[in-house]
Design an enzyme around this catalytic site. Structure first.
Site, mmCIF file in Angstrom:
data_model
loop_
_atom_site.group_PDB
_atom_site.id
_atom_site.type_symbol
_atom_site.label_atom_id
_atom_site.label_comp_id
_atom_site.label_asym_id
_atom_site.label_seq_id
_atom_site.Cartn_x
_atom_site.Cartn_y
_atom_site.Cartn_z
ATOM 1 N N GLY A 109 0.777 -1.141 -0.086
ATOM 2 C CA GLY A 109 -0.028 0.055 0.060
ATOM 3 C C GLY A 109 0.720 1.255 -0.110
ATOM 4 O O GLY A 109 0.321 2.314 -0.548
ATOM 5 N N GLU A 112 1.554 1.808 -3.671
ATOM 6 C CA GLU A 112 0.505 2.238 -4.138
ATOM 7 C C GLU A 112 0.054 3.817 -3.768
ATOM 8 O O GLU A 112 -0.364 4.532 -4.658
ATOM 9 C CB GLU A 112 -0.816 1.388 -3.827
ATOM 10 C CG GLU A 112 -0.584 0.090 -4.279
ATOM 11 C CD GLU A 112 -1.792 -0.822 -3.940
ATOM 12 O OE1 GLU A 112 -2.563 -1.429 -5.143
ATOM 13 O OE2 GLU A 112 -1.948 -1.130 -2.954
#
Length: 253
Positions: A109, A112
């Site tokens: 994450g 991302e």
């Protein structure tokens, strides 16, 4: 305990640090909620956003991804809510540019989140990776569609399917990051980019960002509409007049 730290704020920018160093800045619901607060402010008062992670001289960390302990307890309903996907999209859609200053690990994450930025720069100890498939899940917060656009499908497939990690130099070679710096020079480099953005017309920057993010099928219509708005702006007339005045002065000197 808060998960973000306000490092600096001015009329044209804000610098926010992911501040959970004990868990390598893992992204949890508290951090997501605080990022939503930051976005709400920047939607009301557009400014450039610099994002970095709490690091030490010995260890750099941008964000190690979602908290695995939290993910372990989540089921189908939580996945469908897309906690990280929604906040990352909101960050990507902010009116003014977002600069991710990545020092050390940007994993899962955390990677991302960096992909959602308009401009990424890295320290020479940065590492990007998406290990989700190895944990029995997918990179569902933008990795599967933002990363191929940034580095191309062949490399993105290695990262997403085979767990390949990119060093700072490899990320630079793949154009995932715009530049690489020594760790202690990274934030100054981010502010240098923000300084250059600050010299541009804010409305032109905002519309350029929206046109860049428009689907291919929307062009050239969105370009023409954005240009039509700018052609009528006071800033366009003032900036072009100043340019002509400077040119005339140079010719006379």
């Amino acid at each position: 305990m808060r998960a973000l730290r306000l490092v600096a704020e001015s009329a044209d920018r804000i610098h926010i640090e992911l501040d959970r160093p004990a868990v390598r800045n893992a992204i949890d619901e508290v951090m997501v909620a605080e990022l939503h607060e930051v976005c709400a402010d920047l939607e009301r008062h557009p400014r450039t956003l610099i994002l970095s992670g709490a690091s030490t001289p010995e260890r750099g960390v941008f964000a190690s991804g979602a908290d695995i302990g939290v993910l372990l307890g989540r089921g189908r309903d939580e996945a469908l809510r897309g906690y990280n996907a929604r906040i990352f999209s909101r960050i990507a859609e902010l009116p003014m540019p977002v600069i991710a200053a990545v020092d050390g690990y940007a994993i899962g994450g955390g990677a991302e989140l960096a992909y959602a930025a308009d401009i990424r720069i890295a320290s020479d100890r940065a590492v990007f990776g998406n290990p989700e498939a190895g944990l029995g899940i997918i990179a569902a917060a933008g990795g599967t569609w933002r990363l191929p656009k940034l580095v191309g499908a062949p490399l993105a497939r290695q990262i997403l399917l085979a767990g390949r990690r990119l060093t700072a130099q490899e990320a630079l070679d793949a154009h995932l990051v715009a530049s690489v710096h020594a760790p202690d020079e990274l934030i100054d480099a981010a502010h240098g980019i923000a300084d250059r953005i600050a010299t541009q017309d804010p409305l032109a920057v905002q519309l350029t960002k929206r046109v860049l993010d428009a689907p291919e099928s929307a062009h050239p219509l969105v370009d023409d509409l954005a240009q039509a708005i700018l052609f009528e702006s006071d800033a366009k007339r003032a900036r072009m007049s100043a340019f002509l005045d400077r040119s005339a002065t140079k010719e006379r000197s």
